[in-house]
Design a protein around this motif. Structure first.
Motif, PDB file in Angstrom:
ATOM      1  N   ILE A 142       0.860  -1.183   0.000  1.00  0.00           N
ATOM      2  CA  ILE A 142       0.000   0.000   0.000  1.00  0.00           C
ATOM      3  C   ILE A 142       0.898   1.236   0.000  1.00  0.00           C
ATOM      4  N   GLY A 143       0.511   2.224  -0.792  1.00  0.00           N
ATOM      5  CA  GLY A 143       1.221   3.495  -0.799  1.00  0.00           C
ATOM      6  C   GLY A 143       0.332   4.591  -0.260  1.00  0.00           C
ATOM      7  N   LEU A 144       0.894   5.450   0.568  1.00  0.00           N
ATOM      8  CA  LEU A 144       0.206   6.645   1.057  1.00  0.00           C
ATOM      9  C   LEU A 144       1.005   7.830   0.532  1.00  0.00           C
ATOM     10  N   THR A 145       0.463   8.489  -0.475  1.00  0.00           N
ATOM     11  CA  THR A 145       1.261   9.443  -1.232  1.00  0.00           C
ATOM     12  C   THR A 145       0.374  10.517  -1.840  1.00  0.00           C
ATOM     13  N   GLU A 146       0.992  11.458  -2.540  1.00  0.00           N
ATOM     14  CA  GLU A 146       0.225  12.509  -3.197  1.00  0.00           C
ATOM     15  C   GLU A 146      -0.504  11.954  -4.415  1.00  0.00           C
ATOM     16  N   LEU A 147      -1.710  12.421  -4.602  1.00  0.00           N
ATOM     17  CA  LEU A 147      -2.512  12.014  -5.758  1.00  0.00           C
ATOM     18  C   LEU A 147      -2.018  12.775  -6.986  1.00  0.00           C
ATOM     19  N   THR A 148      -1.344  12.060  -7.877  1.00  0.00           N
ATOM     20  CA  THR A 148      -0.763  12.684  -9.071  1.00  0.00           C
ATOM     21  C   THR A 148      -1.513  12.217 -10.323  1.00  0.00           C
ATOM     22  N   GLN A 149      -1.189  12.824 -11.434  1.00  0.00           N
ATOM     23  CA  GLN A 149      -1.811  12.427 -12.701  1.00  0.00           C
ATOM     24  C   GLN A 149      -1.451  10.990 -13.053  1.00  0.00           C
TER      25      GLN A 149
END
Length: 295
Positions: A142-149
């Protein structure tokens, strides 16, 4: 020489009896005889001495029995090792996360999850541009990160927007800018700024479009407080980083109204079948989801 042949040989050698070995292995006696004959031809030796219905190990047979036993034991240990690793890996969930509000609640998440599950969590702090690749190459679950394009456009992952991360600026109490209502970023263009801990790369890039002076990094709240006390500059930091309240000395101006924001999301591969992966997803959403406008 095949492992199967060695296993057949060892079973016969233990019992010195073909039919008993055949019963143990649940195969035809003729199949065992054929494999041992092939083994003898390959090794150019006689492994058993036959006397009527009885068979006995020759000297070469005794030597092979010693070596074959070691080989099979090592093979079994190797198989058990990988089985255990596979089982352990199935009950280990790896979270890759970027520095954000997530860091503040990660301990609570891990404790709550591990109280309800046999699985354990391995947290890994990562750079923003590492997480998607780590997910797709099975380095994390699982990744918790910025929502990017790139994340939005990926068809192989499940994406859940969690919260919007905002920023604020601490300024000296008597600074004229405290009188402004929702000041735009350009009002800080000639101000001397310090980032308390490193800002996310894209946030700093956006900020430098408005700020003409260099932005320096500091890594301790006490230093930030000293600089504010001496009116040496402003301190910019994510909203979850709070300095000690000293209303007579400094004040915090929210930048929630500006472009300075990012959406943090959770991502997981849709084909991830690990034990309790859905439980972890659910607990992440319960703990981190907040009502916000996502971009």
């Amino acid at each position: 020489m095949e492992i199967k042949q060695l296993k057949y040989f060892v079973e016969v050698a233990k019992r010195e009896h073909l039919s008993e070995a055949a019963l143990e292995l649940d195969i035809a006696q003729s199949a065992i005889s054929r494999q041992i004959t092939q083994l003898e031809k390959e090794l150019h030796t006689i492994l058993f001495r036959r006397e009527g219905r009885n068979i006995y190990l020759t000297d070469d047979g005794k030597q092979l029995f010693s070596e074959a036993t070691k080989i099979i034991d090592q093979l079994d240990k190797t198989v058990r090792l990988f089985h255990n690793q596979s089982e352990s890996n199935h009950f280990t969930l790896r979270i890759g996360y970027v520095e954000s509000y997530v860091s503040q609640v990660l301990t609570s998440l891990i404790q709550a999850f591990e109280n309800e599950s046999r699985s354990i969590i391995e947290p890994m702090l990562m750079e923003e541009d590492e997480i998607l690749n780590a997910l797709m190459t099975d380095q994390i679950d699982i990744g918790l990160t910025e929502l990017t394009q790139n994340i939005k456009q990926s068809k192989d992952i499940y994406v859940k927007a969690l919260f919007e991360e905002n920023f604020h600026i601490y300024v000296p109490k008597d600074d004229p800018i405290t009188m402004a209502t929702n000041p735009p970023l350009k009002q800080f263009s000639n101000k001397y700024l310090y980032e308390l801990y490193s800002l996310p790369v894209n946030i700093k890039q956006l900020l430098t479009q408005f700020i003409k002076t260099p932005i320096h990094t500091i890594t301790h709240p006490h230093l930030a407080q000293y600089l504010l006390n001496k009116e040496r500059g402003y301190i910019i930091t994510p909203s979850y980083h709070l300095l000690e309240r000293r209303p007579q000395t400094w004040t915090a101006i929210s930048l929630e109204h500006t472009e300075l924001k990012r959406t943090i999301c959770s991502i997981v591969r849709q084909d991830n079948q690990k034990n309790d992966i859905q439980l972890l997803q659910s607990m992440i959403e319960q703990l981190l989801s907040r009502n916000a406008t996502y971009h």
